[in-house]
Design a protein around this motif. Sequence first.
Motif, mmCIF file in Angstrom:
data_model
loop_
_atom_site.group_PDB
_atom_site.id
_atom_site.type_symbol
_atom_site.label_atom_id
_atom_site.label_comp_id
_atom_site.label_asym_id
_atom_site.label_seq_id
_atom_site.Cartn_x
_atom_site.Cartn_y
_atom_site.Cartn_z
ATOM 1 N N PRO A 45 0.822 -1.220 0.000
ATOM 2 C CA PRO A 45 0.000 0.000 0.000
ATOM 3 C C PRO A 45 0.850 1.262 0.000
ATOM 4 O O PRO A 45 1.751 1.411 0.820
ATOM 5 N N GLU A 68 -3.682 6.030 1.016
ATOM 6 C CA GLU A 68 -4.992 5.693 1.591
ATOM 7 C C GLU A 68 -5.876 4.938 0.610
ATOM 8 O O GLU A 68 -6.645 4.074 0.983
ATOM 9 N N ASP A 97 -4.903 2.840 -1.687
ATOM 10 C CA ASP A 97 -4.476 1.436 -1.678
ATOM 11 C C ASP A 97 -4.975 0.727 -0.421
ATOM 12 O O ASP A 97 -5.410 -0.427 -0.465
ATOM 13 N N GLN A 98 -4.891 1.427 0.719
ATOM 14 C CA GLN A 98 -5.351 0.834 1.989
ATOM 15 C C GLN A 98 -6.818 0.450 1.887
ATOM 16 O O GLN A 98 -7.221 -0.624 2.303
ATOM 17 N N LEU A 125 -8.476 -3.283 2.052
ATOM 18 C CA LEU A 125 -9.531 -3.577 3.021
ATOM 19 C C LEU A 125 -10.755 -4.170 2.315
ATOM 20 O O LEU A 125 -11.338 -5.164 2.767
ATOM 21 N N GLU A 143 0.767 -11.408 4.001
ATOM 22 C CA GLU A 143 1.262 -10.204 3.322
ATOM 23 C C GLU A 143 2.712 -10.440 2.927
ATOM 24 O O GLU A 143 3.559 -10.686 3.772
#
Lengths: 206, 134
Positions: free
Chosen positions: A67, A70, A72-73, A77, A92
């Motif tokens: 990521p 934000e 990508d986050q 999610l 990960e």
Amino acid sequence: MFGVDSTDIACIINSRDGTIEKNKPGGTVNIFISGGCKNGKSYYAQRLAKEQAAENTPLYYIATMEPADEEDQARILRHRQERDGWGFTTLEKSVAIESLEADFSGSFLLDSVTALLSNEMFRKDGTVDRGAYLRVAGELERLADKSGTIVFVSDYICSDAMKYDELTELYRKGLAWIDRALAKKCDTVIEVSYGNIQLLKGEISI
Amino acid sequence: MHLIFGGAYQGKLDYAKERYRLEERDIFFCRAGKEGEGCPSGPEIDFNKKAVVRLEEFVLCCVRSGVEAKEYLKEHREEWEESVVLCTDISAGIVPYEREMRDWREMVGRTLTYLGKEAKEVTRVFCGLPQKIK
């Protein structure tokens, strides 16, 4: 996931003779999936990984995306939520795939080869590893050898009319190199085109 | 004529070399050169060679010379009856910003549509794997 469900898998074609072949679930098999972006590759790959997993063995999702912001986050999610209930354990691993710790008798889904090469080639410290593709190809081949079933997801990015800058061209060439190595290594090779499954090598069960 | 197409770096030449046991001397490599440099091979193909490789570069050369590649091929129709022709598929990306690249992409499309119709055999190579189209 991309809003595709099983009814969107329009047809399954065996490119050699036009028939659909069945494969027993639970057998160990290495599968390579590629195709254009937003075609339903990830969803189909998840189904295949789950289908191929033997009973009482772990089902892993190797997440390779690193990521950067934000956006990508939020994407990660969303993907995690979409996988909820499938029984995947998420690992990960954005670089150094060989250091992965898992029960290798399990079934794996690696999504995606594309992100992995990007992380390995364009390093966090700003340097570029021009030979990353050779290393990544070797690491993924060895991962295929030691794991039970593994499904690799890549992206097909080789049919556009562009003269790219030298580094982008090297990345494309490197990704194609890895794709060809994995297509050779894997028992089954599939191209997903807008939900259509084209079997280029081997057999599939779903 | 056997038309072999596929994306960049997919293994078209490796496939053709193996299938037809081609040596370097059997192959005509089209070269368009860099922008503004003209065309080292000219908008000309040596059909005495068994295989014509990188046809897309010949097409780019045609774009730069104001020649329609399909018309050139039609004029030489009998010369490539037994040839193996390799071309990179450049049709499936974003429409290029530059005019020349757009013209190139479209001319390759017209050329391959013509050759696909004329060919006895058409193969697409994807990740090193041949896929029989015709």
